[in-house]
Design a protein around this motif. Structure first.
Motif, PDB file in Angstrom:
ATOM      1  N   LEU A  24     -18.873   9.281  30.781  1.00 14.55           N
ATOM      2  CA  LEU A  24     -20.074  10.013  30.389  1.00 14.55           C
ATOM      3  C   LEU A  24     -21.250   9.657  31.289  1.00 14.55           C
ATOM      4  N   VAL A  25     -21.479   8.357  31.477  1.00  9.33           N
ATOM      5  CA  VAL A  25     -22.611   7.908  32.296  1.00  9.33           C
ATOM      6  C   VAL A  25     -22.417   8.327  33.750  1.00  9.33           C
ATOM      7  N   ALA A  26     -21.199   8.186  34.266  1.00 12.24           N
ATOM      8  CA  ALA A  26     -20.925   8.561  35.655  1.00 12.24           C
ATOM      9  C   ALA A  26     -21.180  10.054  35.871  1.00 12.24           C
ATOM     10  N   SER A  27     -20.757  10.887  34.942  1.00 12.37           N
ATOM     11  CA  SER A  27     -20.947  12.335  35.072  1.00 12.37           C
ATOM     12  C   SER A  27     -22.421  12.707  35.036  1.00 12.37           C
TER      13      SER A  27
ATOM     14  N   VAL B 268     -43.322  18.135  45.523  1.00 12.57           N
ATOM     15  CA  VAL B 268     -44.403  19.068  45.848  1.00 12.57           C
ATOM     16  C   VAL B 268     -45.552  19.044  44.853  1.00 12.57           C
ATOM     17  N   ARG B 269     -45.290  18.633  43.598  1.00  3.99           N
ATOM     18  CA  ARG B 269     -46.366  18.615  42.601  1.00  3.99           C
ATOM     19  C   ARG B 269     -46.892  17.223  42.314  1.00  3.99           C
ATOM     20  N   ASN B 270     -45.983  16.254  42.305  1.00  5.75           N
ATOM     21  CA  ASN B 270     -46.358  14.934  41.804  1.00  5.75           C
ATOM     22  C   ASN B 270     -46.450  13.848  42.869  1.00  5.75           C
ATOM     23  N   GLY B 271     -46.259  14.228  44.130  1.00  9.48           N
ATOM     24  CA  GLY B 271     -46.531  13.304  45.230  1.00  9.48           C
ATOM     25  C   GLY B 271     -45.493  12.232  45.492  1.00  9.48           C
ATOM     26  N   ILE B 272     -44.300  12.349  44.909  1.00  7.37           N
ATOM     27  CA  ILE B 272     -43.249  11.383  45.203  1.00  7.37           C
ATOM     28  C   ILE B 272     -42.720  11.666  46.603  1.00  7.37           C
ATOM     29  N   LYS B 273     -42.515  10.610  47.412  1.00  6.19           N
ATOM     30  CA  LYS B 273     -42.018  10.804  48.766  1.00  6.19           C
ATOM     31  C   LYS B 273     -40.611  11.385  48.755  1.00  6.19           C
ATOM     32  N   ALA B 274     -40.362  12.308  49.672  1.00  5.43           N
ATOM     33  CA  ALA B 274     -39.062  12.976  49.741  1.00  5.43           C
ATOM     34  C   ALA B 274     -37.931  11.970  49.927  1.00  5.43           C
ATOM     35  N   ASN B 275     -38.141  10.975  50.784  1.00  7.47           N
ATOM     36  CA  ASN B 275     -37.098   9.977  51.037  1.00  7.47           C
ATOM     37  C   ASN B 275     -36.809   9.132  49.797  1.00  7.47           C
ATOM     38  N   THR B 276     -37.814   8.965  48.946  1.00  8.15           N
ATOM     39  CA  THR B 276     -37.604   8.236  47.693  1.00  8.15           C
ATOM     40  C   THR B 276     -36.659   9.013  46.789  1.00  8.15           C
ATOM     41  N   VAL B 277     -36.848  10.315  46.724  1.00  9.25           N
ATOM     42  CA  VAL B 277     -35.977  11.166  45.916  1.00  9.25           C
ATOM     43  C   VAL B 277     -34.548  11.128  46.463  1.00  9.25           C
ATOM     44  N   LEU B 278     -34.409  11.210  47.791  1.00  9.95           N
ATOM     45  CA  LEU B 278     -33.088  11.171  48.417  1.00  9.95           C
ATOM     46  C   LEU B 278     -32.404   9.828  48.161  1.00  9.95           C
ATOM     47  N   THR B 279     -33.150   8.748  48.317  1.00 10.64           N
ATOM     48  CA  THR B 279     -32.590   7.407  48.093  1.00 10.64           C
ATOM     49  C   THR B 279     -32.158   7.224  46.646  1.00 10.64           C
ATOM     50  N   LEU B 280     -32.962   7.735  45.729  1.00 12.11           N
ATOM     51  CA  LEU B 280     -32.615   7.623  44.312  1.00 12.11           C
ATOM     52  C   LEU B 280     -31.327   8.391  44.018  1.00 12.11           C
ATOM     53  N   GLY B 281     -31.170   9.552  44.645  1.00  9.91           N
ATOM     54  CA  GLY B 281     -29.952  10.331  44.460  1.00  9.91           C
ATOM     55  C   GLY B 281     -28.727   9.560  44.925  1.00  9.91           C
ATOM     56  N   PHE B 282     -28.808   8.952  46.101  1.00 14.10           N
ATOM     57  CA  PHE B 282     -27.687   8.162  46.613  1.00 14.10           C
ATOM     58  C   PHE B 282     -27.445   6.919  45.750  1.00 14.10           C
ATOM     59  N   SER B 283     -28.516   6.365  45.194  1.00 16.48           N
ATOM     60  CA  SER B 283     -28.372   5.204  44.305  1.00 16.48           C
ATOM     61  C   SER B 283     -27.589   5.583  43.053  1.00 16.48           C
ATOM     62  N   PHE B 284     -27.892   6.766  42.519  1.00 21.05           N
ATOM     63  CA  PHE B 284     -27.151   7.249  41.349  1.00 21.05           C
ATOM     64  C   PHE B 284     -25.677   7.456  41.695  1.00 21.05           C
ATOM     65  N   PHE B 285     -25.411   7.979  42.896  1.00 25.91           N
ATOM     66  CA  PHE B 285     -24.032   8.118  43.354  1.00 25.91           C
ATOM     67  C   PHE B 285     -23.357   6.756  43.428  1.00 25.91           C
ATOM     68  N   GLY B 286     -24.116   5.749  43.899  1.00 23.49           N
ATOM     69  CA  GLY B 286     -23.563   4.405  44.021  1.00 23.49           C
ATOM     70  C   GLY B 286     -23.170   3.822  42.675  1.00 23.49           C
ATOM     71  N   ILE B 287     -24.041   3.990  41.677  1.00 18.13           N
ATOM     72  CA  ILE B 287     -23.733   3.482  40.339  1.00 18.13           C
ATOM     73  C   ILE B 287     -22.543   4.226  39.751  1.00 18.13           C
ATOM     74  N   ALA B 288     -22.509   5.552  39.965  1.00 14.12           N
ATOM     75  CA  ALA B 288     -21.378   6.348  39.488  1.00 14.12           C
ATOM     76  C   ALA B 288     -20.076   5.885  40.140  1.00 14.12           C
ATOM     77  N   THR B 289     -20.157   5.490  41.411  1.00 12.42           N
ATOM     78  CA  THR B 289     -18.963   4.989  42.110  1.00 12.42           C
ATOM     79  C   THR B 289     -18.459   3.696  41.481  1.00 12.42           C
ATOM     80  N   LEU B 290     -19.368   2.801  41.125  1.00 16.98           N
ATOM     81  CA  LEU B 290     -18.967   1.544  40.482  1.00 16.98           C
ATOM     82  C   LEU B 290     -18.300   1.819  39.140  1.00 16.98           C
ATOM     83  N   LEU B 291     -18.854   2.754  38.395  1.00 16.52           N
ATOM     84  CA  LEU B 291     -18.231   3.141  37.131  1.00 16.52           C
ATOM     85  C   LEU B 291     -16.867   3.773  37.386  1.00 16.52           C
TER      86      LEU B 291
END
Length: 310
Positions: free
Chosen positions: A59-62, A95-118
């Motif tokens: 469930l968490v991985a998905s 575009v609205r809240n000023g979060i850096k694009a690379n931060t969003v990309l890194t967070l996405g890959f981090s989620f993939f990493g945690i899903a991989t461990l699961l």
């Protein structure tokens, strides 16, 4: 897997604090992750006991893979200049809240990493072939809006989203509990896949004009607005019809008819699209489509669960 866009929408209020990160997840899409896992697990219950730890890990991985896919969507659409401060249907973190694009990309890959461990844990408890399937699912999530020819920009978005988030996730959730597949699990995954694809169809109906301006070739663009709404209605009808057929042939219990309770929400989704052209006006229809998926999935899971004990 949620595209966005509409350069002509009115200004949308900025999010603050934790809501910035919560909206980045696009929570209305996460039902496409937890509904298939739940249904696959409840189906497995009919074959014997289930391992709660495997259910939670799956469930968490998905959910993490779905959330990461949304973040890649946010990142790549921003990089291609498709998002702006008024875009409807996006998290808006960049575009609205000023979060850096690379931060969003890194967070996405981090989620993939945690899903991989699961996924490693899931493989240790079942089979390492799950790792191959999991990698393919993550690649589909990444290339949905990443790569030179994003899947989301083609007529195949519904097929990819429905197959990987519907059929595949239901069957993985079932397999890791039972170590086998059944005809019933395969066929019951089809209406789940259809309703997940319906979320994308609704999204593309809303974004039709903006997508066309940006050179996309989604199914909604190819069909046109009126035919796309008819197609959406047909998807709902097909999902309910399959349940009836599976009941008649003995591959679904009578309790599966609980899904009929969700018909008014499906009807509402289609009705609220009719006559609308502005993306902001179609947001209630988008919401109703996602709610149909949740209601249908929850009621199907409940019906399967109750029938196990009767």
């Amino acid at each position: 897997m949620q595209p966005q866009t509409t350069p002509h929408a009115p200004m949308i209020k900025k999010d603050k604090g934790w809501r910035v990160w919560w909206m980045l997840l696009r929570p209305h899409t996460l039902s496409a992750a937890f509904i298939p896992v739940t249904i696959g697990t409840v189906l497995a219950l009919h074959e014997g006991s289930i391992k709660l730890s495997l259910f939670i890990a799956m469930l968490v991985a998905s959910i993490l893979i779905q959330a990461a896919t949304n973040m890649f969507n946010e990142y790549f659409d921003y990089k291609r200049g498709l998002d702006n401060e008024s875009s409807v249907g996006i998290g808006g973190a960049i575009v609205r809240n000023g979060i850096k694009a690379n931060t969003v990309l890194t967070l996405g890959f981090s989620f993939f990493g945690i899903a991989t461990l699961l996924g490693v844990y899931i493989c240790m408890m079942s089979t390492w072939w799950i790792a191959v399937i999991g990698i393919v699912c993550m690649l589909a999530g990444y290339f949905y809006t990443g790569g030179p020819v994003p899947i989301a920009y083609t007529p195949f978005g519904e097929i990819v989203a429905g197959f990987f988030m519907g059929n595949v996730i239901v069957l993985i959730a079932y397999f890791i509990q039972t170590e086998t597949l059944s005809l019933g699990s395969i066929l019951l995954s089809i209406p789940v896949a259809i309703l997940i694809a319906a979320i994308l169809t609704a999204n593309n109906i809303r974004d039709l004009d903006g997508d066309k301006e940006n050179g996309r070739k989604t199914l909604a663009i190819l069909l046109g607005r009126k035919n796309s709404i008819r197609f959406l209605a047909g998807m709902f009808i097909t999902a309910y019809f399959i349940i009836f057929v599976l009941l008649i042939v003995g591959l679904a219990p009578a309790w599966a008819l609980l899904v009929l309770i969700s018909i008014p929400k499906a009807y509402s989704a289609v009705k609220q699209f009719i006559g609308k052209t502005a993306p902001i006006e179609m947001m209630p229809a988008m919401k109703a489509t996602a709610q149909t998926n949740v209601q249908f999935g929850f009621l199907l899971a409940l019906g399967l669960f109750v029938s196990h004990f009767l």
